[in-house]
Design a protein around this motif. Structure first.
Motif, PDB file in Angstrom:
ATOM      1  N   ASN A   7       0.855  -1.206   0.045  1.00 58.64           N
ATOM      2  CA  ASN A   7      -0.030   0.007   0.016  1.00 58.64           C
ATOM      3  C   ASN A   7       0.640   1.129   0.044  1.00 58.64           C
ATOM      4  OD1 ASN A   7      -2.850   1.106   0.230  1.00 58.64           O
ATOM      5  ND2 ASN A   7      -2.175   2.006   1.952  1.00 58.64           N
ATOM      6  N   ASP A   8       2.110   1.354   0.838  1.00 53.65           N
ATOM      7  CA  ASP A   8       3.014   2.456   0.687  1.00 53.65           C
ATOM      8  C   ASP A   8       3.390   2.744  -0.686  1.00 53.65           C
ATOM      9  OD1 ASP A   8       2.885   3.092   3.451  1.00 53.65           O
ATOM     10  OD2 ASP A   8       4.265   1.452   3.883  1.00 53.65           O
ATOM     11  N   MET A   9       3.775   1.525  -1.451  1.00 54.21           N
ATOM     12  CA  MET A   9       4.090   1.561  -2.979  1.00 54.21           C
ATOM     13  C   MET A   9       3.015   2.246  -3.604  1.00 54.21           C
ATOM     14  SD  MET A   9       4.323   0.351  -6.181  1.00 54.21           S
ATOM     15  CE  MET A   9       3.259  -1.453  -5.979  1.00 54.21           C
ATOM     16  N   LEU A  10       1.960   1.727  -3.327  1.00 58.08           N
ATOM     17  CA  LEU A  10       0.853   2.287  -4.501  1.00 58.08           C
ATOM     18  C   LEU A  10       0.593   3.765  -4.036  1.00 58.08           C
ATOM     19  CD1 LEU A  10      -1.685  -0.839  -4.139  1.00 58.08           C
ATOM     20  CD2 LEU A  10      -0.095  -0.113  -6.041  1.00 58.08           C
ATOM     21  N   GLU A  11       0.537   4.395  -2.867  1.00 62.41           N
ATOM     22  CA  GLU A  11       0.476   5.484  -2.429  1.00 62.41           C
ATOM     23  C   GLU A  11       1.534   6.258  -3.174  1.00 62.41           C
ATOM     24  OE1 GLU A  11      -0.211   5.703   1.714  1.00 62.41           O
ATOM     25  OE2 GLU A  11      -1.920   5.056   1.762  1.00 62.41           O
ATOM     26  N   PRO A 151      12.002   4.054   4.421  1.00 60.07           N
ATOM     27  CA  PRO A 151      10.702   3.361   3.911  1.00 60.07           C
ATOM     28  C   PRO A 151      10.121   4.455   2.822  1.00 60.07           C
ATOM     29  CG  PRO A 151      10.880   3.350   6.299  1.00 60.07           C
ATOM     30  CD  PRO A 151      11.977   4.206   5.979  1.00 60.07           C
ATOM     31  N   ARG A 152      10.207   5.545   2.899  1.00 60.97           N
ATOM     32  CA  ARG A 152       9.664   6.228   2.011  1.00 60.97           C
ATOM     33  C   ARG A 152      10.338   6.382   0.590  1.00 60.97           C
ATOM     34  NH1 ARG A 152      10.699  11.787   5.117  1.00 60.97           N
ATOM     35  NH2 ARG A 152      12.629  10.705   5.124  1.00 60.97           N
ATOM     36  N   ILE A 154      12.301   3.410  -0.097  1.00 65.49           N
ATOM     37  CA  ILE A 154      12.188   2.118  -0.817  1.00 65.49           C
ATOM     38  C   ILE A 154      10.592   2.096  -1.500  1.00 65.49           C
ATOM     39  CG2 ILE A 154      11.726  -0.470  -0.222  1.00 65.49           C
ATOM     40  CD1 ILE A 154      13.896   0.149   2.047  1.00 65.49           C
ATOM     41  N   ALA A 155       9.730   2.715  -0.757  1.00 61.84           N
ATOM     42  CA  ALA A 155       8.436   2.638  -1.449  1.00 61.84           C
ATOM     43  C   ALA A 155       8.339   3.304  -2.944  1.00 61.84           C
ATOM     44  CB  ALA A 155       7.269   3.180  -0.562  1.00 61.84           C
ATOM     45  N   GLY A 156       8.978   4.395  -2.957  1.00 66.77           N
ATOM     46  CA  GLY A 156       9.180   4.914  -4.158  1.00 66.77           C
ATOM     47  C   GLY A 156       9.832   4.407  -5.118  1.00 66.77           C
ATOM     48  N   GLN A 157      10.821   3.628  -4.882  1.00 63.82           N
ATOM     49  CA  GLN A 157      11.751   2.813  -5.818  1.00 63.82           C
ATOM     50  C   GLN A 157      10.910   1.820  -6.328  1.00 63.82           C
ATOM     51  OE1 GLN A 157      13.571   5.230  -5.929  1.00 63.82           O
ATOM     52  NE2 GLN A 157      15.377   5.262  -4.475  1.00 63.82           N
ATOM     53  N   GLY A 158      10.021   1.153  -5.378  1.00 64.96           N
ATOM     54  CA  GLY A 158       9.175   0.094  -5.926  1.00 64.96           C
ATOM     55  C   GLY A 158       8.337   0.381  -6.838  1.00 64.96           C
ATOM     56  N   THR A 159       7.993   1.733  -7.098  1.00 65.03           N
ATOM     57  CA  THR A 159       7.096   1.898  -8.253  1.00 65.03           C
ATOM     58  C   THR A 159       7.720   1.694  -9.713  1.00 65.03           C
ATOM     59  OG1 THR A 159       7.883   4.366  -8.544  1.00 65.03           O
ATOM     60  CG2 THR A 159       6.046   3.829  -7.107  1.00 65.03           C
ATOM     61  N   CYS A 160       9.010   1.694  -9.917  1.00 65.64           N
ATOM     62  CA  CYS A 160       9.634   1.405 -11.085  1.00 65.64           C
ATOM     63  C   CYS A 160       9.413  -0.303 -11.550  1.00 65.64           C
ATOM     64  CB  CYS A 160      11.145   1.292 -11.014  1.00 65.64           C
ATOM     65  SG  CYS A 160      12.275   0.929 -12.267  1.00 65.64           S
ATOM     66  N   GLY A 181      21.204  -1.053  -1.777  1.00 64.02           N
ATOM     67  CA  GLY A 181      20.199  -1.968  -1.873  1.00 64.02           C
ATOM     68  C   GLY A 181      18.565  -1.219  -1.937  1.00 64.02           C
ATOM     69  N   GLY A 182      18.461  -0.059  -2.260  1.00 60.27           N
ATOM     70  CA  GLY A 182      17.386   0.728  -2.405  1.00 60.27           C
ATOM     71  C   GLY A 182      16.502   0.289  -3.505  1.00 60.27           C
ATOM     72  N   MET A 183      16.954   0.172  -4.812  1.00 62.92           N
ATOM     73  CA  MET A 183      16.323  -0.241  -5.832  1.00 62.92           C
ATOM     74  C   MET A 183      15.788  -1.663  -5.848  1.00 62.92           C
ATOM     75  SD  MET A 183      14.556  -0.128  -8.674  1.00 62.92           S
ATOM     76  CE  MET A 183      14.653   1.376  -9.236  1.00 62.92           C
ATOM     77  N   ILE A 184      16.807  -2.574  -5.329  1.00 63.13           N
ATOM     78  CA  ILE A 184      16.392  -4.116  -5.295  1.00 63.13           C
ATOM     79  C   ILE A 184      15.460  -4.176  -3.960  1.00 63.13           C
ATOM     80  CG2 ILE A 184      17.516  -6.076  -4.098  1.00 63.13           C
ATOM     81  CD1 ILE A 184      18.017  -5.876  -6.941  1.00 63.13           C
ATOM     82  N   SER A 185      15.595  -3.386  -3.036  1.00 65.65           N
ATOM     83  CA  SER A 185      14.292  -3.565  -2.094  1.00 65.65           C
ATOM     84  C   SER A 185      13.000  -2.947  -2.543  1.00 65.65           C
ATOM     85  CB  SER A 185      14.780  -2.847  -0.801  1.00 65.65           C
ATOM     86  OG  SER A 185      15.822  -3.108  -0.020  1.00 65.65           O
ATOM     87  N   GLY A 186      12.911  -2.005  -3.191  1.00 64.95           N
ATOM     88  CA  GLY A 186      11.730  -1.550  -3.938  1.00 64.95           C
ATOM     89  C   GLY A 186      11.083  -2.669  -4.923  1.00 64.95           C
ATOM     90  N   THR A 187      12.128  -3.347  -5.546  1.00 65.85           N
ATOM     91  CA  THR A 187      11.730  -4.178  -6.402  1.00 65.85           C
ATOM     92  C   THR A 187      11.411  -5.474  -5.712  1.00 65.85           C
ATOM     93  OG1 THR A 187      13.422  -3.484  -7.815  1.00 65.85           O
ATOM     94  CG2 THR A 187      12.520  -5.743  -8.238  1.00 65.85           C
ATOM     95  N   CYS A 188      12.034  -5.783  -4.847  1.00 62.61           N
ATOM     96  CA  CYS A 188      11.245  -6.868  -3.820  1.00 62.61           C
ATOM     97  C   CYS A 188       9.960  -6.736  -3.291  1.00 62.61           C
ATOM     98  CB  CYS A 188      12.407  -7.327  -2.711  1.00 62.61           C
ATOM     99  SG  CYS A 188      13.879  -7.919  -3.084  1.00 62.61           S
ATOM    100  N   LEU A 189       9.935  -5.428  -2.740  1.00 61.41           N
ATOM    101  CA  LEU A 189       8.388  -5.111  -2.295  1.00 61.41           C
ATOM    102  C   LEU A 189       7.436  -5.139  -3.207  1.00 61.41           C
ATOM    103  CD1 LEU A 189       6.739  -3.576  -0.239  1.00 61.41           C
ATOM    104  CD2 LEU A 189       7.469  -1.436  -1.156  1.00 61.41           C
ATOM    105  N   THR A 190       7.776  -5.002  -4.399  1.00 62.01           N
ATOM    106  CA  THR A 190       6.608  -4.854  -5.302  1.00 62.01           C
ATOM    107  C   THR A 190       6.258  -6.328  -6.029  1.00 62.01           C
ATOM    108  OG1 THR A 190       6.878  -2.434  -6.016  1.00 62.01           O
ATOM    109  CG2 THR A 190       5.929  -4.235  -7.728  1.00 62.01           C
ATOM    110  N   LEU A 191       7.332  -6.911  -6.312  1.00 61.92           N
ATOM    111  CA  LEU A 191       7.434  -8.030  -7.243  1.00 61.92           C
ATOM    112  C   LEU A 191       7.026  -9.256  -6.353  1.00 61.92           C
ATOM    113  CD1 LEU A 191      10.339  -8.281  -9.689  1.00 61.92           C
ATOM    114  CD2 LEU A 191       7.879  -7.477  -9.789  1.00 61.92           C
ATOM    115  N   SER A 192       7.125  -9.170  -4.840  1.00 66.27           N
ATOM    116  CA  SER A 192       6.747 -10.297  -3.873  1.00 66.27           C
ATOM    117  C   SER A 192       5.350 -10.184  -3.740  1.00 66.27           C
ATOM    118  CB  SER A 192       7.720 -10.060  -2.677  1.00 66.27           C
ATOM    119  OG  SER A 192       7.099  -8.850  -1.976  1.00 66.27           O
ATOM    120  N   ASN A 193       4.697  -8.793  -3.908  1.00 64.64           N
ATOM    121  CA  ASN A 193       3.160  -8.997  -4.023  1.00 64.64           C
ATOM    122  C   ASN A 193       2.408  -9.011  -5.133  1.00 64.64           C
ATOM    123  OD1 ASN A 193       2.499  -8.194  -1.026  1.00 64.64           O
ATOM    124  ND2 ASN A 193       4.108  -6.938  -1.317  1.00 64.64           N
TER     125      ASN A 193
END
Length: 316
Positions: A7-11, A151-152, A154-160, A181-193
């Motif tokens: 939800n943080d990524m979507l927001e 967290p802010r 990582i959530a932003g990087q997850g939008t990519c 690891g910011g981009m990788i973490s954002g990628t993990c956040l998004t793709l794991s979901n």
């Protein structure tokens, strides 16, 4: 430690849409033939400040309340986060103070200053960077936007990664370079979901391989001052990014300095775009491990394109 959620990524994506580009995805028949894989390149080097980090920086800056924003933002960075935070701060009309290693590429320092960022230089080590930053923050009172352990951010990087899977109709593997690891973490956040079947593989220089060694050891191993041509990958993992790496990354692969340079030159020639050495590390590891990627649909995040054109590595 707050772990950002889907939800943080979507927001974040809704918050930053007015301030970023939905970057294109490029392919190359030549590179597909060379690697035996179907490669898809997400061109974050085409963001206005020249790097993916505008996503996390914009999410942090535009998420501040008015009282916080008046004091501005502050950070330490080898370059791209500094320029992207300066850009986001400029768009919101607030101050931005950054600590940068004196050895950071001049092109990146110039970009920070062009966007109104105030630079304090430090020695090229994690210790020096953090010590100098403590002084700057005490003097300015700006909100600390960490380059990756935030967290802010990582959530932003997850939008990519969200855009990437929408643009490619599914991928077997997504790859990105790894430093902090910011981009990788954002990628993990998004793709794991959103695409849990997609493997996430990080790529790192052999001469700055602390994330690789951390991954194999099962705990963070931090180098204070590694040296590599991939200057965007000089920082160590932190607790928040380690959470994502240790729980969701399939593997970390490494490449030599010459392999990185060769891959960088290949992409300049065949994709016809400007990218940094840090961005070419994933392709370098694919070329080094062709059997692993043969027949796969592989997404590669090109993380940045801020390059000193007077000192290209294959001309030195």
């Amino acid at each position: 430690m707050y772990i950002p959620t889907l939800n943080d990524m979507l927001e974040a994506h809704e918050r930053i849409k007015p301030h970023i580009l939905r970057t294109p995805v490029l392919t190359s028949a030549y590179l597909n033939e060379l690697t035996g894989a179907q490669l898809f390149f997400k061109c974050e080097n085409l963001q206005v400040p020249g790097a993916f980090k505008v996503r996390g920086a914009s999410n942090a800056v535009f998420g501040l309340n008015e009282e916080q924003a008046r004091k501005g933002v502050a950070t330490h960075s080898s370059g791209n986060h500094a320029s992207c935070l300066s850009y986001a701060a400029m768009k919101r009309g607030i101050p931005c103070n950054v600590v940068m290693p004196r050895t950071a590429p001049q092109a990146k320092k110039d970009t920070v200053r062009r966007y109104g960022g105030n630079i304090t230089e430090c020695e090229p080590s994690t210790t020096s960077r953090e010590t100098a930053f403590a002084t700057v923050q005490a003097q300015t009172g700006g909100d600390f936007v960490h380059p990756y352990n935030d967290p802010r951010v990582i959530a932003g990087q997850g939008t990519c990664a969200r855009e990437f899977i929408e643009q490619t109709d599914g991928l077997d593997i997504v790859m990105a370079p790894i430093g902090g690891g910011g981009m990788i973490s954002g990628t993990c956040l998004t793709l794991s979901n959103l695409a849990p079947e997609t493997q996430i593989i990080a790529a790192e220089p052999e001469q700055a391989d602390d994330a690789y060694r951390s991954f194999k050891a099962g705990h963070i191993i931090a180098d204070d001052a590694p040296k590599t041509i991939a200057d965007g990958l000089l920082v160590p993992l932190k607790d928040l990014t380690w959470h994502f790496v240790s729980n969701h990354v399939t593997d970390i692969l490494t490449a030599s300095e010459q392999e990185i340079i060769d891959a960088m030159k290949l992409t300049w020639k065949h994709l016809r775009i400007v990218m940094e050495a840090s961005s070419s590390v994933p392709l370098a590891t694919i070329l080094k491990n062709k059997d692993r990627f043969a027949g796969k649909r592989v997404g590669i995040i090109i993380t940045g394109g801020n390059v000193n054109l007077d000192t290209l590595p294959w001309t030195i």
